[in-house]
Design a protein around this motif. Structure first.
Motif, PDB file in Angstrom:
ATOM      1  N   ALA A 214      11.310   4.750   3.083  1.00 52.90           N
ATOM      2  CA  ALA A 214      10.418   5.258   2.031  1.00 52.90           C
ATOM      3  C   ALA A 214       9.099   4.502   2.027  1.00 52.90           C
ATOM      4  CB  ALA A 214      11.109   5.132   0.678  1.00 52.90           C
ATOM      5  N   ILE A 215       9.146   3.200   2.250  1.00 49.47           N
ATOM      6  CA  ILE A 215       7.919   2.390   2.261  1.00 49.47           C
ATOM      7  C   ILE A 215       7.042   2.761   3.456  1.00 49.47           C
ATOM      8  CG2 ILE A 215       7.038   0.036   2.358  1.00 49.47           C
ATOM      9  CD1 ILE A 215       9.726  -0.850   1.109  1.00 49.47           C
ATOM     10  N   ILE A 216       7.670   2.898   4.613  1.00 46.79           N
ATOM     11  CA  ILE A 216       6.909   3.255   5.822  1.00 46.79           C
ATOM     12  C   ILE A 216       6.305   4.651   5.683  1.00 46.79           C
ATOM     13  CG2 ILE A 216       7.117   3.698   8.289  1.00 46.79           C
ATOM     14  CD1 ILE A 216       9.338   1.572   8.341  1.00 46.79           C
ATOM     15  N   ALA A 217       7.084   5.588   5.139  1.00 42.09           N
ATOM     16  CA  ALA A 217       6.579   6.952   4.962  1.00 42.09           C
ATOM     17  C   ALA A 217       5.403   6.980   3.995  1.00 42.09           C
ATOM     18  CB  ALA A 217       7.697   7.858   4.466  1.00 42.09           C
ATOM     19  N   ALA A 218       5.478   6.204   2.910  1.00 41.20           N
ATOM     20  CA  ALA A 218       4.375   6.172   1.949  1.00 41.20           C
ATOM     21  C   ALA A 218       3.105   5.626   2.593  1.00 41.20           C
ATOM     22  CB  ALA A 218       4.767   5.318   0.744  1.00 41.20           C
ATOM     23  N   ALA A 219       3.238   4.581   3.378  1.00 35.47           N
ATOM     24  CA  ALA A 219       2.064   4.014   4.046  1.00 35.47           C
ATOM     25  C   ALA A 219       1.448   5.010   5.022  1.00 35.47           C
ATOM     26  CB  ALA A 219       2.462   2.735   4.781  1.00 35.47           C
ATOM     27  N   LEU A 220       2.287   5.710   5.751  1.00 41.48           N
ATOM     28  CA  LEU A 220       1.784   6.695   6.711  1.00 41.48           C
ATOM     29  C   LEU A 220       1.074   7.847   6.007  1.00 41.48           C
ATOM     30  CD1 LEU A 220       1.611   7.895   9.575  1.00 41.48           C
ATOM     31  CD2 LEU A 220       3.892   8.866   9.212  1.00 41.48           C
ATOM     32  N   LEU A 221       1.666   8.369   4.950  1.00 39.98           N
ATOM     33  CA  LEU A 221       1.075   9.508   4.245  1.00 39.98           C
ATOM     34  C   LEU A 221      -0.236   9.125   3.563  1.00 39.98           C
ATOM     35  CD1 LEU A 221       4.319  11.035   2.691  1.00 39.98           C
ATOM     36  CD2 LEU A 221       2.991  11.931   4.620  1.00 39.98           C
ATOM     37  N   LEU A 222      -0.346   7.895   3.086  1.00 39.16           N
ATOM     38  CA  LEU A 222      -1.601   7.450   2.468  1.00 39.16           C
ATOM     39  C   LEU A 222      -2.738   7.351   3.478  1.00 39.16           C
ATOM     40  CD1 LEU A 222      -0.289   4.681   0.045  1.00 39.16           C
ATOM     41  CD2 LEU A 222      -1.531   6.754  -0.619  1.00 39.16           C
ATOM     42  N   ALA A 223      -2.404   7.136   4.727  1.00 37.87           N
ATOM     43  CA  ALA A 223      -3.427   6.958   5.757  1.00 37.87           C
ATOM     44  C   ALA A 223      -3.914   8.278   6.346  1.00 37.87           C
ATOM     45  CB  ALA A 223      -2.882   6.076   6.878  1.00 37.87           C
ATOM     46  N   LEU A 224      -3.236   9.390   6.049  1.00 42.91           N
ATOM     47  CA  LEU A 224      -3.569  10.665   6.672  1.00 42.91           C
ATOM     48  C   LEU A 224      -4.453  11.513   5.772  1.00 42.91           C
ATOM     49  CD1 LEU A 224      -0.071  11.644   8.144  1.00 42.91           C
ATOM     50  CD2 LEU A 224      -2.057  10.808   9.412  1.00 42.91           C
ATOM     51  N   PRO A 225      -5.364  12.315   6.371  1.00 42.66           N
ATOM     52  CA  PRO A 225      -6.114  13.303   5.583  1.00 42.66           C
ATOM     53  C   PRO A 225      -5.184  14.428   5.130  1.00 42.66           C
ATOM     54  CG  PRO A 225      -6.643  13.487   7.913  1.00 42.66           C
ATOM     55  CD  PRO A 225      -5.804  12.266   7.779  1.00 42.66           C
ATOM     56  N   ARG A 226      -5.728  15.334   4.329  1.00 42.97           N
ATOM     57  CA  ARG A 226      -4.885  16.280   3.622  1.00 42.97           C
ATOM     58  C   ARG A 226      -4.004  17.136   4.536  1.00 42.97           C
ATOM     59  NH1 ARG A 226      -4.708  21.470   2.231  1.00 42.97           N
ATOM     60  NH2 ARG A 226      -3.711  22.022   0.243  1.00 42.97           N
ATOM     61  N   ARG A 324      -1.304  -0.094  -3.774  1.00 43.46           N
ATOM     62  CA  ARG A 324      -0.815  -1.362  -4.307  1.00 43.46           C
ATOM     63  C   ARG A 324       0.710  -1.355  -4.445  1.00 43.46           C
ATOM     64  NH1 ARG A 324      -5.460  -1.057  -7.865  1.00 43.46           N
ATOM     65  NH2 ARG A 324      -4.080  -0.229  -9.489  1.00 43.46           N
ATOM     66  N   ALA A 325       1.264  -0.225  -4.913  1.00 45.20           N
ATOM     67  CA  ALA A 325       2.720  -0.133  -5.086  1.00 45.20           C
ATOM     68  C   ALA A 325       3.440  -0.207  -3.739  1.00 45.20           C
ATOM     69  CB  ALA A 325       3.077   1.162  -5.808  1.00 45.20           C
ATOM     70  N   THR A 326       2.868   0.423  -2.713  1.00 46.17           N
ATOM     71  CA  THR A 326       3.480   0.391  -1.386  1.00 46.17           C
ATOM     72  C   THR A 326       3.487  -1.025  -0.823  1.00 46.17           C
ATOM     73  OG1 THR A 326       2.760   2.665  -0.965  1.00 46.17           O
ATOM     74  CG2 THR A 326       3.353   1.329   0.944  1.00 46.17           C
ATOM     75  N   LEU A 327       2.365  -1.729  -0.983  1.00 45.40           N
ATOM     76  CA  LEU A 327       2.313  -3.118  -0.513  1.00 45.40           C
ATOM     77  C   LEU A 327       3.310  -3.996  -1.261  1.00 45.40           C
ATOM     78  CD1 LEU A 327      -1.561  -3.566  -0.152  1.00 45.40           C
ATOM     79  CD2 LEU A 327       0.114  -3.383   1.693  1.00 45.40           C
ATOM     80  N   ALA A 328       3.438  -3.769  -2.558  1.00 43.87           N
ATOM     81  CA  ALA A 328       4.386  -4.556  -3.346  1.00 43.87           C
ATOM     82  C   ALA A 328       5.824  -4.265  -2.917  1.00 43.87           C
ATOM     83  CB  ALA A 328       4.204  -4.253  -4.832  1.00 43.87           C
ATOM     84  N   ALA A 329       6.142  -2.993  -2.703  1.00 38.93           N
ATOM     85  CA  ALA A 329       7.495  -2.628  -2.283  1.00 38.93           C
ATOM     86  C   ALA A 329       7.822  -3.207  -0.912  1.00 38.93           C
ATOM     87  CB  ALA A 329       7.634  -1.106  -2.256  1.00 38.93           C
ATOM     88  N   GLY A 330       6.846  -3.175  -0.003  1.00 36.32           N
ATOM     89  CA  GLY A 330       7.065  -3.764   1.313  1.00 36.32           C
ATOM     90  C   GLY A 330       7.328  -5.248   1.236  1.00 36.32           C
ATOM     91  N   THR A 331       6.604  -5.921   0.352  1.00 43.62           N
ATOM     92  CA  THR A 331       6.807  -7.366   0.181  1.00 43.62           C
ATOM     93  C   THR A 331       8.202  -7.653  -0.367  1.00 43.62           C
ATOM     94  OG1 THR A 331       4.443  -7.657  -0.237  1.00 43.62           O
ATOM     95  CG2 THR A 331       5.922  -9.439  -0.939  1.00 43.62           C
ATOM     96  N   VAL A 332       8.619  -6.862  -1.348  1.00 51.19           N
ATOM     97  CA  VAL A 332       9.953  -7.044  -1.931  1.00 51.19           C
ATOM     98  C   VAL A 332      11.030  -6.787  -0.887  1.00 51.19           C
ATOM     99  CG1 VAL A 332      11.586  -6.124  -3.626  1.00 51.19           C
ATOM    100  CG2 VAL A 332       9.204  -6.518  -4.269  1.00 51.19           C
ATOM    101  N   TRP A 333      10.839  -5.732  -0.080  1.00 43.47           N
ATOM    102  CA  TRP A 333      11.850  -5.406   0.939  1.00 43.47           C
ATOM    103  C   TRP A 333      11.991  -6.549   1.944  1.00 43.47           C
ATOM    104  CZ3 TRP A 333      12.820  -5.006   6.057  1.00 43.47           C
ATOM    105  CH2 TRP A 333      13.926  -4.243   6.453  1.00 43.47           C
ATOM    106  N   MET A 334      10.856  -7.070   2.426  1.00 46.59           N
ATOM    107  CA  MET A 334      10.925  -8.154   3.410  1.00 46.59           C
ATOM    108  C   MET A 334      11.538  -9.417   2.813  1.00 46.59           C
ATOM    109  SD  MET A 334       7.422  -7.735   5.655  1.00 46.59           S
ATOM    110  CE  MET A 334       6.332  -7.631   4.238  1.00 46.59           C
ATOM    111  N   THR A 335      11.254  -9.671   1.548  1.00 43.40           N
ATOM    112  CA  THR A 335      11.836 -10.847   0.892  1.00 43.40           C
ATOM    113  C   THR A 335      13.349 -10.707   0.760  1.00 43.40           C
ATOM    114  OG1 THR A 335       9.792 -11.185  -0.364  1.00 43.40           O
ATOM    115  CG2 THR A 335      11.788 -12.252  -1.189  1.00 43.40           C
TER     116      THR A 335
END
Length: 713
Positions: A214-226, A324-335
């Motif tokens: 879910a975290i990886i998918a959110a990061a990918l979708l945020l980086a893509l145009p519509r 910001r939420a995606t970065l926070a979730a990624g940090t929590v997952w890695m921790t």
């Protein structure tokens, strides 16, 4: 002036705000008379005019000539109509009241017409600067309006526009619905990412995890145009839906077959599953279940794709917060992953979906490699070149009968709830056979299948090859690898037959097994009812074997393969023994079948299934031992065994796949040949009796009875 020559004028912007308001007649004198000028007719069709104006089609309507009706004079200023006094408006010219449905069920206008409002409201709504040439009313000139003034149904575009505008009319409901759909979309996607593939793992705690996908998918979708974002989200939803279907299939296969679903080999078994449901529950239930499954799968794919697209749009609309939420979730997952944090015995940081896809890909590669390797294995046969005279010399002159009892597994002899009844049946049979002069030895074989796929167990026993999937089964059936039954036929010293009450269609496997004759479900003269999946009771199948083959005088001894099916799931209704003289054409079993349990009563109840399973095995064992006691001879050799353990709902432990196997004969020399096997005396193998893999039985049996190995080159 003819209507077709009237000039048209664009409506005043203020007038267009209320498309359902009719134009005022220029001569107020006409308002209270019985004559019907065009302006009055326009007012009388105000509801239709409003609907037509809302759809934007009023200006496209061609005028209609109104012969014999006076026209409003042109070139003069319009005069405000006077309120009617003591003059009743004709019914045909009364405008419809706002909010009341028309003949189509649609509202005739968003607001009441001026006539319906009264003179005060009509005066207030009047344009202070009317146009010089008022446009004829659309509804009066609409050719779709009936002569009586009945309104024309609103167009599809008007209804669609009205439906789309509900958010503006009901903002709170729209907001609540929007958030509800968004939350359901998130639950659906996260649930699919965390869904296990085993029923015993399906609990609430399993879904309280943080999926890396879910975290990886959110990061990918945020980086893509519509446009790419929508396409990727839809494709990801389809992949996630496919993974969900595979997980659900894994659950079903683990429950019934003790293994996961093979995406290369197992699609064909779904047809067998439908046939099983049809035979057990009825054709209507099977068709309904199949249609329901198809609709659910299609709905799942559509819902998953739409859910992921919706979530991707939400991310894009709130890009800064989502980042910001995606970065926070990624940090929590890695921790959590680095610290090995767990909840309810499972890691909080999960990659369940990625692992499942990796496992399936690995299984596909293994399956593809196995096909070529197993084909080479079938070419190697320790007895493939053995001359006929050197095959089974120590059994010449004996009637050898191989009998498979459906789902007869170790659980039938070891489970504290099931075993007592089966033990009594075996003890009773043992006593009767001993009195008749028979002796027996028993051991254990580890089946290649579990819960179902009986043909895999049959072919493993007879071929001496480990056949645990459909691809291997097809390969060996098309090979020249010698089966145990074919070895008897190869000698020329035996007639070979098959009793197959479970076969209801063409059976090309007859060639591989080397059977001279096969009796299927329709060739044994049965006229009684089916017992769920089983087409006939075991007692009738054995009596038919006696009547058709074993009881006849013949020049050669007989080798037979018999499949008993009464202990096949769902184990309801279970047949009962009748006097052998009364078996006849099987009609005697009709009353037994009617008073028995229905499959639907026990199929989803573990406790009831266990009880019914035990009774079905008791029945099958009793029928077989009574048949041998009644019809066996000094030269009869009976080999009977189970094909696999019952399903998980009954056996519980899929790691144990052992089935009992027994050899029974009057001639002591037959059992002396297998004394070195260390099997247990009697029909019940001891818990610690030797356990062999099922594919080793063929070679051990051939060797024990004097066959000389001559391997194929």
């Amino acid at each position: 002036m003819p209507a077709s020559t009237r000039s048209r004028q664009l409506p005043d912007p203020k007038e267009s705000e209320d498309p359902g308001t009719p134009e005022k007649p220029e001569n107020s004198e006409l308002a209270g008379t019985d004559e019907k000028p065009e302006a009055a007719e326009g007012a009388g069709a105000a509801g239709v005019s409003g609907a037509a104006g809302a759809s934007g089609n009023a200006e496209d309507t061609e005028p209609q000539e109104d012969a014999g009706k006076p026209e409003a004079p042109q070139g003069t200023e319009p005069v405000k109509p006077k309120p009617p006094q003591d003059t009743e408006t004709p019914a045909s010219s009364k405008p419809p009241v706002s909010g009341k449905p028309s003949a189509t069920g649609e509202p005739t206008g968003s607001e009441p017409t001026e006539d319906a409002k009264g003179p005060e409201s009509a005066q207030a709504a009047e344009d202070p600067e009317p146009s010089e040439s008022p446009e004829p009313s659309a509804s009066a000139e609409d050719p779709g309006t009936a002569a009586s003034g009945a309104p024309r149904p609103a167009s599809f575009r008007a209804r669609l526009a009205h439906w789309r505008s509900w958010r503006g009319r009901h903002p709170r409901a729209a907001r609540a619905l929007r958030w509800t759909v968004t939350i359901l979309s998130a639950v659906l996607v996260l649930g699919a990412l965390l869904l296990p593939n085993q029923l015993q793992m399906l609990h609430t705690e399993q879904f309280l995890r943080l999926p890396s996908e879910a975290i990886i998918a959110a990061a990918l979708l945020l980086a893509l145009p519509r446009k790419p974002r929508v396409a990727v989200a839809a494709a990801g939803g389809a992949v996630l839906a496919a993974l969900t279907v595979l997980n659900l299939l894994d659950m079903g296969y683990a429950e019934y077959l003790g293994r996961t679903f093979n995406p290369i080999l197992d699609w064909g078994l779904l047809d067998d599953a439908q046939s099983y449901v049809a035979d057990s529950m009825g054709e209507a239930v099977a068709v309904g279940a199949a249609v329901g499954v198809v609709l659910l799968v299609v709905g799942l794919f559509a819902s998953m794709a739409l859910a992921l697209v919706r979530l991707s749009t939400l991310l894009a609309d709130h890009r800064q917060t989502a980042t910001r939420a995606t970065l926070a979730a990624g940090t929590v997952w890695m921790t959590c992953s680095a610290l090995g944090l767990q909840y309810a015995g499972e890691p909080i940081a999960q990659d369940r979906a990625a692992t499942a896809l990796t496992d399936k890909a690995r299984e596909v590669r293994k399956t593809l490699r196995d096909e070529a390797a197993f084909e080479k294995e079938t070419r190697v046969d320790a007895f493939g070149n053995t001359p006929p005279a050197q095959l089974l010399p120590d059994l010449r002159g004996k009637d050898v009968i191989f009998t498979f009892i459906e789902s007869y597994g170790r659980v039938a002899l070891t489970d504290p709830e099931i075993a007592p009844g089966v033990d009594r049946a075996l003890d009773t049979g043992q006593q009767a056979l001993t009195k008749a002069g028979y002796h027996a030895k028993s051991g254990w074989l580890t089946s290649s299948t579990f819960g179902g796929g009986s043909w895999l167990g049959h072919s493993t026993t007879m071929s001496g090859l480990w056949i645990d999937n459909q691809q291997r089964y097809r390969t060996v059936m098309n090979s020249d690898h010698m089966s145990l039954t074919k070895a008897f036929g190869k000698t020329g010293a035996w007639d070979t037959v098959g009793i197959m009450p479970g076969v209801q269609k063409a059976w090309p496997e007859q060639r591989y097994y080397g059977l001279d004759k096969v009796y299927n479900a329709f060739q044994m003269g049965y006229r009684g009812p089916a017992f769920s999946w089983s087409t006939m009771p075991d007692q009738y199948a054995l009596e038919s074997f006696q009547r058709l083959e074993h009881g006849k005088k013949r020049a050669k001894p007989l080798m037979a393969e018999i499949i008993l099916t009464s202990s096949h799931q769902p184990w309801a209704p279970v047949p009962e023994m009748v006097d052998w003289k009364d078996v006849g054409d099987g009609s005697v079993f009709g009353s037994i079948q009617k008073k028995g349990q229905k499959a639907s009563e026990i199929i989803n109840d573990s406790d009831k299934s266990r009880v019914a399973y035990g009774k079905s095995v008791e029945y099958s064992v009793t029928a077989l031992t009574q048949w041998l006691e009644r019809y066996g001879t000094d030269d009869t050799v009976l080999v009977f065994l189970g094909d696999h353990q019952p399903i998980t709902r009954v056996s519980g432990n899929t790691s144990v796949r052992d089935v009992p196997v027994s050899i029974v004969a009057k001639d002591p020399k037959v059992l002396d040949k297998i004394a070195g096997w260390k099997w247990t005396d009697g029909l019940k193998p001891a818990p610690d009796a030797p356990v062999w893999k099922m594919n080793s039985f063929r070679d051990r049996f051939l060797t024990a009875y004097g066959s000389t190995p001559h391997p194929t080159k």
